[in-house]
Write an enzyme that holds these catalytic residues in place. Structure first.
Site, mmCIF file in Angstrom:
data_model
loop_
_atom_site.group_PDB
_atom_site.id
_atom_site.type_symbol
_atom_site.label_atom_id
_atom_site.label_comp_id
_atom_site.label_asym_id
_atom_site.label_seq_id
_atom_site.Cartn_x
_atom_site.Cartn_y
_atom_site.Cartn_z
ATOM 1 N N GLY A 125 -101.986 -9.108 -54.297
ATOM 2 C CA GLY A 125 -101.480 -8.212 -53.256
ATOM 3 C C GLY A 125 -100.435 -8.849 -52.363
ATOM 4 O O GLY A 125 -100.080 -8.307 -51.323
ATOM 5 N N GLY A 127 -97.331 -9.682 -53.429
ATOM 6 C CA GLY A 127 -95.990 -9.487 -53.969
ATOM 7 C C GLY A 127 -95.553 -10.647 -54.841
ATOM 8 O O GLY A 127 -94.369 -10.873 -55.042
ATOM 9 N N LEU A 128 -96.519 -11.408 -55.369
ATOM 10 C CA LEU A 128 -96.192 -12.551 -56.228
ATOM 11 C C LEU A 128 -96.534 -12.259 -57.684
ATOM 12 O O LEU A 128 -96.655 -13.155 -58.507
ATOM 13 C CB LEU A 128 -96.927 -13.809 -55.740
ATOM 14 C CG LEU A 128 -96.629 -14.205 -54.291
ATOM 15 C CD1 LEU A 128 -97.407 -15.454 -53.908
ATOM 16 C CD2 LEU A 128 -95.139 -14.438 -54.076
ATOM 17 N N ASP A 175 -90.911 -8.765 -63.519
ATOM 18 C CA ASP A 175 -92.060 -9.637 -63.255
ATOM 19 C C ASP A 175 -92.559 -10.277 -64.552
ATOM 20 O O ASP A 175 -92.827 -11.472 -64.617
ATOM 21 C CB ASP A 175 -93.201 -8.845 -62.613
ATOM 22 C CG ASP A 175 -92.746 -8.088 -61.370
ATOM 23 O OD1 ASP A 175 -91.696 -8.445 -60.814
ATOM 24 O OD2 ASP A 175 -93.453 -7.150 -60.964
#
Ligand code: GLA
Length: 385
Positions: A125, A127-128, A175
Protein backbone atom coordinates in the site's frame (compact mmCIF):
# COMPACT_ATOMS: atom_id res chain seq x y z
CA UNK A 1 21.19 -17.11 1.71
CA UNK A 2 19.52 -13.97 2.97
CA UNK A 3 17.17 -13.99 5.93
CA UNK A 4 14.15 -13.53 3.64
CA UNK A 5 15.10 -16.58 1.57
CA UNK A 6 15.73 -18.75 4.62
CA UNK A 7 12.39 -17.69 6.06
CA UNK A 8 10.66 -18.37 2.73
CA UNK A 9 11.90 -21.96 2.66
CA UNK A 10 11.09 -22.55 6.33
CA UNK A 11 7.65 -21.02 5.94
CA UNK A 12 6.82 -23.29 2.99
CA UNK A 13 7.97 -26.38 4.86
CA UNK A 14 5.95 -25.35 7.93
CA UNK A 15 2.76 -24.80 5.88
CA UNK A 16 2.95 -27.76 3.51
CA UNK A 17 5.05 -30.32 5.44
CA UNK A 18 7.62 -30.93 2.64
CA UNK A 19 10.54 -28.97 1.20
CA UNK A 20 9.84 -26.75 -1.85
CA UNK A 21 11.17 -27.58 -5.34
CA UNK A 22 12.63 -24.09 -5.57
CA UNK A 23 12.59 -20.50 -4.46
CA UNK A 24 11.99 -17.46 -6.68
CA UNK A 25 11.96 -13.76 -5.85
CA UNK A 26 10.88 -10.49 -7.44
CA UNK A 27 11.38 -6.88 -6.29
CA UNK A 28 9.06 -3.94 -5.81
CA UNK A 29 9.79 -0.82 -7.85
CA UNK A 30 10.23 2.90 -7.57
CA UNK A 31 9.50 4.98 -10.62
CA UNK A 32 12.23 7.61 -11.03
CA UNK A 33 10.15 9.49 -13.60
CA UNK A 34 7.40 8.92 -16.20
CA UNK A 35 4.05 8.72 -14.41
CA UNK A 36 0.77 7.71 -16.06
CA UNK A 37 2.64 7.45 -19.31
CA UNK A 38 2.70 3.64 -19.59
CA UNK A 39 -0.95 3.16 -20.62
CA UNK A 40 -0.50 6.05 -23.07
CA UNK A 41 2.21 4.07 -24.95
CA UNK A 42 4.79 6.53 -23.59
CA UNK A 43 8.10 6.39 -21.72
CA UNK A 44 8.84 5.54 -18.09
CA UNK A 45 12.08 5.16 -16.15
CA UNK A 46 11.63 2.93 -13.08
CA UNK A 47 14.11 0.95 -10.97
CA UNK A 48 13.66 -2.39 -9.23
CA UNK A 49 14.29 -1.85 -5.51
CA UNK A 50 16.08 -3.78 -2.78
CA UNK A 51 12.82 -5.03 -1.25
CA UNK A 52 11.53 -8.35 -2.52
CA UNK A 53 8.78 -10.92 -2.44
CA UNK A 54 9.90 -14.53 -2.34
CA UNK A 55 7.83 -17.49 -3.37
CA UNK A 56 8.73 -21.02 -2.41
CA UNK A 57 6.91 -23.50 -4.66
CA UNK A 58 6.49 -27.20 -5.29
CA UNK A 59 4.72 -28.98 -8.13
CA UNK A 60 1.92 -31.37 -7.12
CA UNK A 61 0.74 -34.57 -8.75
CA UNK A 62 -2.90 -33.45 -8.89
CA UNK A 63 -4.47 -30.20 -10.21
CA UNK A 64 -4.86 -28.37 -6.90
CA UNK A 65 -3.40 -24.92 -6.35
CA UNK A 66 -2.69 -24.03 -2.72
CA UNK A 67 -1.33 -20.63 -1.70
CA UNK A 68 -0.16 -19.32 1.65
CA UNK A 69 1.12 -15.86 2.55
CA UNK A 70 3.09 -15.07 5.68
CA UNK A 71 1.13 -11.79 5.88
CA UNK A 72 -2.27 -13.49 6.15
CA UNK A 73 -3.58 -16.51 8.05
CA UNK A 74 -4.74 -19.69 6.34
CA UNK A 75 -4.16 -21.48 3.03
CA UNK A 76 -6.36 -20.70 0.00
CA UNK A 77 -7.11 -23.74 -2.17
CA UNK A 78 -8.65 -24.07 -5.59
CA UNK A 79 -8.45 -26.45 -8.53
CA UNK A 80 -6.74 -25.44 -11.77
CA UNK A 81 -10.00 -26.46 -13.46
CA UNK A 82 -12.12 -24.16 -11.33
CA UNK A 83 -10.02 -20.99 -11.73
CA UNK A 84 -12.47 -18.21 -12.49
CA UNK A 85 -11.18 -14.62 -12.69
CA UNK A 86 -14.52 -13.30 -11.46
CA UNK A 87 -14.50 -15.23 -8.22
CA UNK A 88 -10.95 -14.53 -7.01
CA UNK A 89 -10.62 -11.96 -4.28
CA UNK A 90 -8.46 -10.77 -1.39
CA UNK A 91 -4.68 -11.27 -1.32
CA UNK A 92 -4.92 -14.64 -3.09
CA UNK A 93 -6.34 -12.92 -6.22
CA UNK A 94 -2.76 -11.86 -7.09
CA UNK A 95 -1.04 -15.29 -7.15
CA UNK A 96 -4.13 -17.14 -8.36
CA UNK A 97 -4.85 -14.44 -10.95
CA UNK A 98 -1.35 -15.07 -12.35
CA UNK A 99 -2.02 -18.83 -12.38
CA UNK A 100 -5.29 -18.16 -14.24
CA UNK A 101 -3.59 -15.84 -16.77
CA UNK A 102 -0.77 -18.36 -17.36
CA UNK A 103 -3.01 -21.40 -17.57
CA UNK A 104 -4.71 -19.74 -20.57
CA UNK A 105 -1.46 -19.90 -22.52
CA UNK A 106 -0.91 -23.64 -21.93
CA UNK A 107 -2.60 -26.64 -23.57
CA UNK A 108 -5.56 -27.85 -21.50
CA UNK A 109 -4.55 -30.63 -19.14
CA UNK A 110 -0.82 -29.94 -19.52
CA UNK A 111 -0.40 -28.27 -16.15
CA UNK A 112 0.00 -29.73 -12.68
CA UNK A 113 -1.14 -28.30 -9.38
CA UNK A 114 1.34 -26.25 -7.33
CA UNK A 115 1.79 -25.30 -3.67
CA UNK A 116 3.04 -21.73 -3.21
CA UNK A 117 4.16 -19.87 -0.08
CA UNK A 118 4.73 -16.11 -0.27
CA UNK A 119 6.73 -13.86 2.00
CA UNK A 120 7.73 -10.27 1.36
CA UNK A 121 9.50 -7.23 2.72
CA UNK A 122 7.99 -4.86 0.13
CA UNK A 123 5.75 -2.51 2.13
CA UNK A 124 2.14 -2.98 1.00
CA UNK A 125 0.00 0.00 0.00
CA UNK A 126 2.99 2.35 -0.21
CA UNK A 127 3.01 2.70 -4.00
CA UNK A 128 6.08 0.47 -4.29
CA UNK A 129 4.29 -2.23 -6.32
CA UNK A 130 4.11 -4.94 -3.71
CA UNK A 131 1.42 -6.46 -5.94
CA UNK A 132 3.68 -6.56 -9.01
CA UNK A 133 6.38 -8.20 -6.86
CA UNK A 134 3.94 -11.00 -5.96
CA UNK A 135 2.74 -11.34 -9.56
CA UNK A 136 6.24 -11.46 -11.03
CA UNK A 137 7.66 -13.89 -8.44
CA UNK A 138 4.70 -16.24 -8.98
CA UNK A 139 4.84 -15.85 -12.79
CA UNK A 140 8.54 -16.74 -12.83
CA UNK A 141 8.00 -19.75 -10.53
CA UNK A 142 5.09 -21.12 -12.61
CA UNK A 143 6.97 -20.47 -15.86
CA UNK A 144 9.77 -22.72 -14.54
CA UNK A 145 7.60 -25.38 -12.88
CA UNK A 146 5.25 -25.61 -15.86
CA UNK A 147 8.14 -25.29 -18.36
CA UNK A 148 6.27 -22.72 -20.43
CA UNK A 149 9.38 -20.94 -21.71
CA UNK A 150 7.71 -17.51 -21.69
CA UNK A 151 9.94 -14.44 -22.07
CA UNK A 152 10.21 -11.73 -19.41
CA UNK A 153 8.12 -9.42 -21.60
CA UNK A 154 5.42 -12.09 -21.82
CA UNK A 155 5.55 -12.62 -18.06
CA UNK A 156 5.08 -8.86 -17.55
CA UNK A 157 1.94 -9.02 -19.71
CA UNK A 158 0.69 -11.98 -17.63
CA UNK A 159 1.11 -9.98 -14.40
CA UNK A 160 -0.63 -6.97 -15.95
CA UNK A 161 -3.51 -9.16 -17.17
CA UNK A 162 -3.93 -10.63 -13.67
CA UNK A 163 -4.01 -7.12 -12.21
CA UNK A 164 -6.43 -5.75 -14.85
CA UNK A 165 -8.81 -8.67 -15.12
CA UNK A 166 -8.73 -10.31 -11.71
CA UNK A 167 -7.93 -7.48 -9.33
CA UNK A 168 -9.84 -4.96 -11.45
CA UNK A 169 -7.17 -2.22 -11.57
CA UNK A 170 -6.80 -0.81 -15.13
CA UNK A 171 -3.03 -0.36 -14.75
CA UNK A 172 -0.27 -0.33 -17.37
CA UNK A 173 2.87 -2.43 -17.90
CA UNK A 174 5.43 -0.39 -15.93
CA UNK A 175 5.41 -2.10 -12.53
CA UNK A 176 5.77 -5.65 -13.85
CA UNK A 177 8.41 -4.58 -16.38
CA UNK A 178 10.49 -2.95 -13.63
CA UNK A 179 10.16 -5.99 -11.38
CA UNK A 180 11.16 -8.43 -14.13
CA UNK A 181 13.81 -6.40 -15.95
CA UNK A 182 15.54 -4.35 -13.24
CA UNK A 183 19.31 -4.41 -12.79
CA UNK A 184 21.55 -3.29 -9.92
CA UNK A 185 22.52 0.40 -10.18
CA UNK A 186 20.51 0.84 -13.39
CA UNK A 187 17.18 2.36 -14.31
CA UNK A 188 15.06 0.80 -17.04
CA UNK A 189 14.03 3.08 -19.87
CA UNK A 190 10.73 1.59 -20.98
CA UNK A 191 9.18 2.39 -24.31
CA UNK A 192 5.64 1.25 -23.65
CA UNK A 193 4.75 1.38 -27.34
CA UNK A 194 7.42 -0.91 -28.77
CA UNK A 195 7.97 -2.59 -25.37
CA UNK A 196 11.70 -2.10 -25.98
CA UNK A 197 13.71 -1.56 -22.83
CA UNK A 198 17.16 -0.18 -22.18
CA UNK A 199 19.19 -0.32 -18.98
CA UNK A 200 20.68 3.05 -18.14
CA UNK A 201 23.48 3.39 -15.55
CA UNK A 202 22.40 5.64 -12.68
CA UNK A 203 25.88 6.41 -11.39
CA UNK A 204 24.49 7.19 -7.94
CA UNK A 205 27.37 5.70 -5.91
CA UNK A 206 30.06 7.52 -7.90
CA UNK A 207 28.19 10.82 -7.52
CA UNK A 208 27.55 10.24 -3.79
CA UNK A 209 23.76 10.48 -4.11
CA UNK A 210 20.85 8.16 -3.41
CA UNK A 211 17.08 7.92 -3.38
CA UNK A 212 14.96 8.24 -0.28
CA UNK A 213 11.42 6.91 -0.26
CA UNK A 214 8.94 8.88 1.81
CA UNK A 215 6.00 6.58 2.41
CA UNK A 216 3.23 8.89 3.56
CA UNK A 217 1.26 5.91 4.90
CA UNK A 218 -1.85 7.24 3.25
CA UNK A 219 -3.40 4.41 1.32
CA UNK A 220 -4.30 4.30 -2.35
CA UNK A 221 -6.04 1.79 -4.56
CA UNK A 222 -5.95 1.78 -8.34
CA UNK A 223 -9.13 -0.28 -8.48
CA UNK A 224 -10.93 2.89 -7.23
CA UNK A 225 -12.20 5.63 -9.52
CA UNK A 226 -9.33 8.15 -9.70
CA UNK A 227 -6.85 6.08 -11.68
CA UNK A 228 -9.48 4.88 -14.16
CA UNK A 229 -10.89 8.38 -14.67
CA UNK A 230 -7.40 9.74 -15.48
CA UNK A 231 -6.95 6.92 -17.98
CA UNK A 232 -10.31 7.72 -19.59
CA UNK A 233 -9.42 11.42 -19.92
CA UNK A 234 -6.22 10.46 -21.72
CA UNK A 235 -8.13 8.18 -24.10
CA UNK A 236 -10.75 10.90 -24.73
CA UNK A 237 -7.98 13.44 -25.38
CA UNK A 238 -6.25 11.13 -27.86
CA UNK A 239 -9.53 10.49 -29.69
CA UNK A 240 -10.32 14.19 -29.99
CA UNK A 241 -6.80 14.87 -31.22
CA UNK A 242 -7.21 12.14 -33.86
CA UNK A 243 -4.40 9.86 -32.63
CA UNK A 244 -4.35 6.27 -31.40
CA UNK A 245 -2.55 7.21 -28.18
CA UNK A 246 -1.02 10.30 -26.59
CA UNK A 247 2.41 8.96 -27.48
CA UNK A 248 1.83 10.27 -30.98
CA UNK A 249 1.78 13.86 -29.67
CA UNK A 250 4.65 16.16 -28.69
CA UNK A 251 4.95 19.57 -27.10
CA UNK A 252 4.47 21.12 -30.57
CA UNK A 253 0.88 19.78 -30.49
CA UNK A 254 -0.04 21.59 -27.27
CA UNK A 255 -1.40 24.79 -28.90
CA UNK A 256 -3.78 22.71 -31.08
CA UNK A 257 -4.75 20.60 -28.03
CA UNK A 258 -5.57 23.80 -26.15
CA UNK A 259 -8.08 24.80 -28.80
CA UNK A 260 -9.68 21.35 -29.24
CA UNK A 261 -9.90 20.00 -25.69
CA UNK A 262 -11.87 21.15 -22.65
CA UNK A 263 -9.71 22.66 -19.89
CA UNK A 264 -9.49 19.58 -17.73
CA UNK A 265 -8.75 17.14 -20.57
CA UNK A 266 -6.14 19.56 -21.87
CA UNK A 267 -4.33 19.57 -18.54
CA UNK A 268 -4.38 15.74 -18.37
CA UNK A 269 -2.98 15.57 -21.91
CA UNK A 270 -0.37 18.24 -21.19
CA UNK A 271 0.88 16.21 -18.24
CA UNK A 272 1.40 13.10 -20.37
CA UNK A 273 3.04 14.94 -23.27
CA UNK A 274 5.44 16.87 -21.05
CA UNK A 275 6.13 13.87 -18.81
CA UNK A 276 7.22 11.78 -21.81
CA UNK A 277 9.66 14.54 -22.69
CA UNK A 278 10.92 14.72 -19.09
CA UNK A 279 11.71 11.00 -19.13
CA UNK A 280 13.84 11.44 -22.25
CA UNK A 281 15.46 14.58 -20.80
CA UNK A 282 16.24 12.78 -17.53
CA UNK A 283 17.91 9.87 -19.32
CA UNK A 284 19.86 12.26 -21.55
CA UNK A 285 21.00 14.27 -18.51
CA UNK A 286 22.05 11.10 -16.69
CA UNK A 287 24.18 10.08 -19.65
CA UNK A 288 25.83 13.42 -20.23
CA UNK A 289 26.01 15.07 -16.82
CA UNK A 290 25.26 12.37 -14.23
CA UNK A 291 22.58 12.05 -11.57
CA UNK A 292 23.10 15.41 -9.88
CA UNK A 293 21.67 16.99 -13.05
CA UNK A 294 18.27 15.29 -13.00
CA UNK A 295 16.71 17.04 -9.99
CA UNK A 296 14.87 19.78 -11.93
CA UNK A 297 13.04 17.18 -14.04
CA UNK A 298 11.84 15.39 -10.90
CA UNK A 299 10.60 18.68 -9.45
CA UNK A 300 8.79 19.63 -12.67
CA UNK A 301 7.21 16.18 -12.84
CA UNK A 302 5.73 16.68 -9.40
CA UNK A 303 4.26 20.07 -10.29
CA UNK A 304 2.71 18.53 -13.40
CA UNK A 305 1.13 15.71 -11.40
CA UNK A 306 -0.08 18.10 -8.74
CA UNK A 307 -1.53 20.80 -11.00
CA UNK A 308 -2.28 19.16 -14.36
CA UNK A 309 -2.96 15.51 -13.59
CA UNK A 310 -4.28 16.25 -10.07
CA UNK A 311 -3.20 12.98 -8.47
CA UNK A 312 -1.17 14.33 -5.56
CA UNK A 313 -2.34 14.73 -1.96
CA UNK A 314 -1.45 17.23 0.80
CA UNK A 315 0.84 14.61 2.37
CA UNK A 316 2.68 13.95 -0.90
CA UNK A 317 2.99 17.69 -1.58
CA UNK A 318 4.45 18.23 1.87
CA UNK A 319 6.88 15.31 1.46
CA UNK A 320 8.13 16.89 -1.76
CA UNK A 321 8.32 20.53 -0.64
CA UNK A 322 9.89 19.57 2.66
CA UNK A 323 12.56 17.44 0.92
CA UNK A 324 13.28 20.28 -1.50
CA UNK A 325 13.61 22.86 1.29
CA UNK A 326 15.92 20.53 3.19
CA UNK A 327 18.29 20.43 0.24
CA UNK A 328 17.19 17.44 -1.87
CA UNK A 329 18.41 17.69 -5.46
CA UNK A 330 14.90 16.84 -6.65
CA UNK A 331 11.70 15.23 -5.37
CA UNK A 332 8.37 13.98 -6.68
CA UNK A 333 5.50 11.74 -5.81
CA UNK A 334 5.97 8.31 -7.38
CA UNK A 335 3.51 5.68 -8.60
CA UNK A 336 -0.16 6.05 -9.37
CA UNK A 337 -0.90 8.79 -6.83
CA UNK A 338 -3.83 9.48 -4.50
CA UNK A 339 -1.56 8.49 -1.59
CA UNK A 340 1.47 6.24 -1.31
CA UNK A 341 5.04 7.48 -1.56
CA UNK A 342 7.26 10.29 -2.79
CA UNK A 343 10.95 10.02 -3.66
CA UNK A 344 13.76 12.46 -3.02
CA UNK A 345 17.20 12.44 -4.64
CA UNK A 346 19.66 13.44 -1.92
CA UNK A 347 23.39 13.64 -1.36
CA UNK A 348 24.40 10.71 0.84
CA UNK A 349 25.65 13.01 3.60
CA UNK A 350 22.26 14.76 3.75
CA UNK A 351 20.05 11.66 3.89
CA UNK A 352 19.46 11.39 7.63
CA UNK A 353 19.02 15.15 8.08
CA UNK A 354 16.46 15.23 5.26
CA UNK A 355 14.64 12.19 6.66
CA UNK A 356 14.44 13.73 10.13
CA UNK A 357 13.35 17.11 8.78
CA UNK A 358 10.51 15.56 6.78
CA UNK A 359 9.32 13.66 9.86
CA UNK A 360 9.36 16.94 11.81
CA UNK A 361 7.37 18.77 9.11
CA UNK A 362 4.78 15.96 9.04
CA UNK A 363 4.40 16.12 12.79
CA UNK A 364 3.95 19.92 12.67
CA UNK A 365 1.27 19.53 9.99
CA UNK A 366 -0.56 16.98 12.12
CA UNK A 367 -0.02 14.17 9.58
CA UNK A 368 0.70 10.53 10.39
CA UNK A 369 4.45 10.00 10.80
CA UNK A 370 5.92 8.95 7.43
CA UNK A 371 8.30 6.03 6.86
CA UNK A 372 11.42 7.42 5.27
CA UNK A 373 14.04 4.96 4.02
CA UNK A 374 16.73 4.67 1.34
CA UNK A 375 16.27 2.39 -1.68
CA UNK A 376 18.79 1.24 -4.23
CA UNK A 377 18.37 -0.09 -7.76
CA UNK A 378 18.52 -3.87 -7.58
CA UNK A 379 18.23 -7.04 -9.64
CA UNK A 380 14.93 -8.01 -11.21
CA UNK A 381 13.02 -11.24 -10.61
CA UNK A 382 15.17 -14.39 -10.44
CA UNK A 383 15.29 -17.97 -9.33
CA UNK A 384 17.12 -18.07 -6.02
CA UNK A 385 17.57 -21.81 -5.64
C1 GLA B 1 0.50 2.44 -11.09
C2 GLA B 1 0.24 1.49 -12.26
C3 GLA B 1 1.27 1.68 -13.37
C4 GLA B 1 1.41 3.14 -13.76
C5 GLA B 1 1.56 4.03 -12.52
C6 GLA B 1 1.53 5.48 -12.86
O1 GLA B 1 1.71 2.10 -10.47
O2 GLA B 1 0.27 0.16 -11.81
O3 GLA B 1 0.93 0.88 -14.48
O4 GLA B 1 0.33 3.55 -14.56
O5 GLA B 1 0.54 3.77 -11.56
O6 GLA B 1 2.65 5.82 -13.57
Amino acid sequence: MTELLRQGTEYFTGEFGVAPDGLWSAPGRVNVIGEHTDYNDGFAFPIAIDKRTTVAARAREDRMLRVASSAFPGVVETSLDGLDPDSLNGWAAYPLGVAWAMSRTAPAGALTGVDLALSSDVPAGAGLSSSAAVECAVALALNDLWQLGLSRQELARIGQLAENRVVGAPTGIMDQSASLLGEPDHGILLDCQSLKTESVALGFAAAGVGLLVIDTRTSHSHADGGYASRRRSCEDGARTMGVGSLRALGTEDLPRAATLLDGQTFRRVRHVITENQRVLDTVAALRTAGPTAIGPFLNESHVSMRDDFEISTPELDLAVSSAQELGALGARMTGGGFGGAAIALVRNGDASRVAEGIARDFSRAGFTAPHVFPVSASAGARREQ
